[in-house]
Design a protein around this motif. Sequence first.
Motif, short mmCIF file in Angstrom:
data_model
loop_
_atom_site.label_atom_id
_atom_site.label_comp_id
_atom_site.label_asym_id
_atom_site.label_seq_id
_atom_site.Cartn_x
_atom_site.Cartn_y
_atom_site.Cartn_z
N PRO A 32 -43.64 -15.70 -23.25
CA PRO A 32 -42.86 -14.67 -23.95
C PRO A 32 -41.38 -14.72 -23.58
N SER A 33 -40.59 -14.11 -24.43
CA SER A 33 -39.16 -13.98 -24.17
C SER A 33 -38.73 -12.57 -24.54
N ALA A 34 -37.56 -12.18 -24.07
CA ALA A 34 -37.05 -10.83 -24.36
C ALA A 34 -35.53 -10.85 -24.28
N TYR A 35 -34.95 -9.85 -24.89
CA TYR A 35 -33.50 -9.69 -24.89
C TYR A 35 -33.18 -8.22 -24.71
N ARG A 36 -32.18 -7.95 -23.88
CA ARG A 36 -31.74 -6.58 -23.65
C ARG A 36 -30.23 -6.57 -23.84
N PRO A 37 -29.73 -5.99 -24.96
CA PRO A 37 -28.29 -6.01 -25.19
C PRO A 37 -27.56 -5.05 -24.24
N TYR A 38 -26.33 -5.41 -23.93
CA TYR A 38 -25.47 -4.48 -23.22
C TYR A 38 -24.94 -3.47 -24.23
N THR A 39 -24.82 -2.23 -23.80
CA THR A 39 -24.22 -1.21 -24.65
C THR A 39 -22.71 -1.43 -24.69
N ALA A 40 -22.04 -0.78 -25.62
CA ALA A 40 -20.57 -0.89 -25.70
C ALA A 40 -19.94 -0.42 -24.39
N GLN A 41 -20.48 0.63 -23.80
CA GLN A 41 -19.95 1.13 -22.53
C GLN A 41 -20.16 0.11 -21.41
N GLU A 42 -21.34 -0.52 -21.36
CA GLU A 42 -21.61 -1.53 -20.35
C GLU A 42 -20.69 -2.75 -20.54
N GLN A 43 -20.47 -3.14 -21.78
CA GLN A 43 -19.56 -4.26 -22.05
C GLN A 43 -18.14 -3.93 -21.57
N ALA A 44 -17.72 -2.70 -21.74
CA ALA A 44 -16.39 -2.29 -21.28
C ALA A 44 -16.29 -2.39 -19.76
N VAL A 45 -17.35 -2.00 -19.06
CA VAL A 45 -17.36 -2.10 -17.59
C VAL A 45 -17.28 -3.57 -17.17
N LEU A 46 -18.03 -4.42 -17.84
CA LEU A 46 -18.00 -5.85 -17.51
C LEU A 46 -16.62 -6.45 -17.78
N ARG A 47 -16.03 -6.11 -18.91
CA ARG A 47 -14.70 -6.63 -19.23
C ARG A 47 -13.65 -6.15 -18.22
N ALA A 48 -13.79 -4.92 -17.78
CA ALA A 48 -12.84 -4.36 -16.81
C ALA A 48 -12.88 -5.11 -15.48
N ALA A 49 -14.00 -5.76 -15.18
CA ALA A 49 -14.13 -6.48 -13.91
C ALA A 49 -13.58 -7.90 -13.97
N LEU A 50 -13.34 -8.40 -15.17
CA LEU A 50 -12.83 -9.77 -15.29
C LEU A 50 -11.50 -9.91 -14.57
N GLY A 51 -11.38 -10.95 -13.77
CA GLY A 51 -10.15 -11.22 -13.04
C GLY A 51 -10.04 -10.51 -11.71
N HIS A 52 -11.02 -9.69 -11.36
CA HIS A 52 -11.01 -8.98 -10.08
C HIS A 52 -11.88 -9.72 -9.06
N TRP A 53 -11.55 -9.54 -7.81
CA TRP A 53 -12.29 -10.16 -6.73
C TRP A 53 -13.40 -9.24 -6.24
N PRO A 54 -14.47 -9.81 -5.65
CA PRO A 54 -15.51 -8.99 -5.05
C PRO A 54 -14.91 -8.00 -4.06
N GLY A 55 -15.52 -6.85 -3.99
CA GLY A 55 -15.03 -5.80 -3.09
C GLY A 55 -14.19 -4.75 -3.80
N THR A 56 -13.86 -5.00 -5.05
CA THR A 56 -13.09 -4.01 -5.82
C THR A 56 -14.05 -3.08 -6.55
N PRO A 57 -13.61 -1.88 -6.88
CA PRO A 57 -14.48 -0.95 -7.60
C PRO A 57 -14.94 -1.50 -8.95
N GLU A 58 -14.07 -2.27 -9.62
CA GLU A 58 -14.44 -2.84 -10.91
C GLU A 58 -15.62 -3.81 -10.80
N VAL A 59 -15.60 -4.64 -9.77
CA VAL A 59 -16.68 -5.61 -9.56
C VAL A 59 -17.96 -4.90 -9.14
N ALA A 60 -17.84 -3.88 -8.33
CA ALA A 60 -19.03 -3.11 -7.91
C ALA A 60 -19.68 -2.44 -9.12
N ALA A 61 -18.88 -1.89 -10.01
CA ALA A 61 -19.42 -1.25 -11.21
C ALA A 61 -20.08 -2.28 -12.11
#
Length: 89
Positions: A32-61
């Motif tokens: 079997p296979s499955a897919y779970r889409p990210y919500t628009a809010q989750e995508q925004a959180v992921l985009r906000a973390a781009l370019g940040h290093w581990p240890g920042t609040p953006e990466v933790a979120a």
Amino acid sequence: MWALGAMSGTSLDGVDAAMIKTDGHMVFAFGPSAYRPYTAQEQAVLRAALGHWPGTPEVAAAAEVVETAHAEVLARFTGAEVLGFHGQT
């Protein structure tokens, strides 16, 4: 053995998961296979973390979003003997 793999990539669209039966060298069956889409809010959180290093609040979120989404899609499966999980690309 039945192997369950999950991935999410740079498109930030969601998490894909699938099972295969394998001996580690050859694939004997597709499960079997499955897919779970990210919500628009989750995508925004992921985009906000781009370019940040581990240890920042953006990466933790972002890590929390990725872990939660993967856990939700992987919970749909049973019978896996091994799991592959690399996190967010």
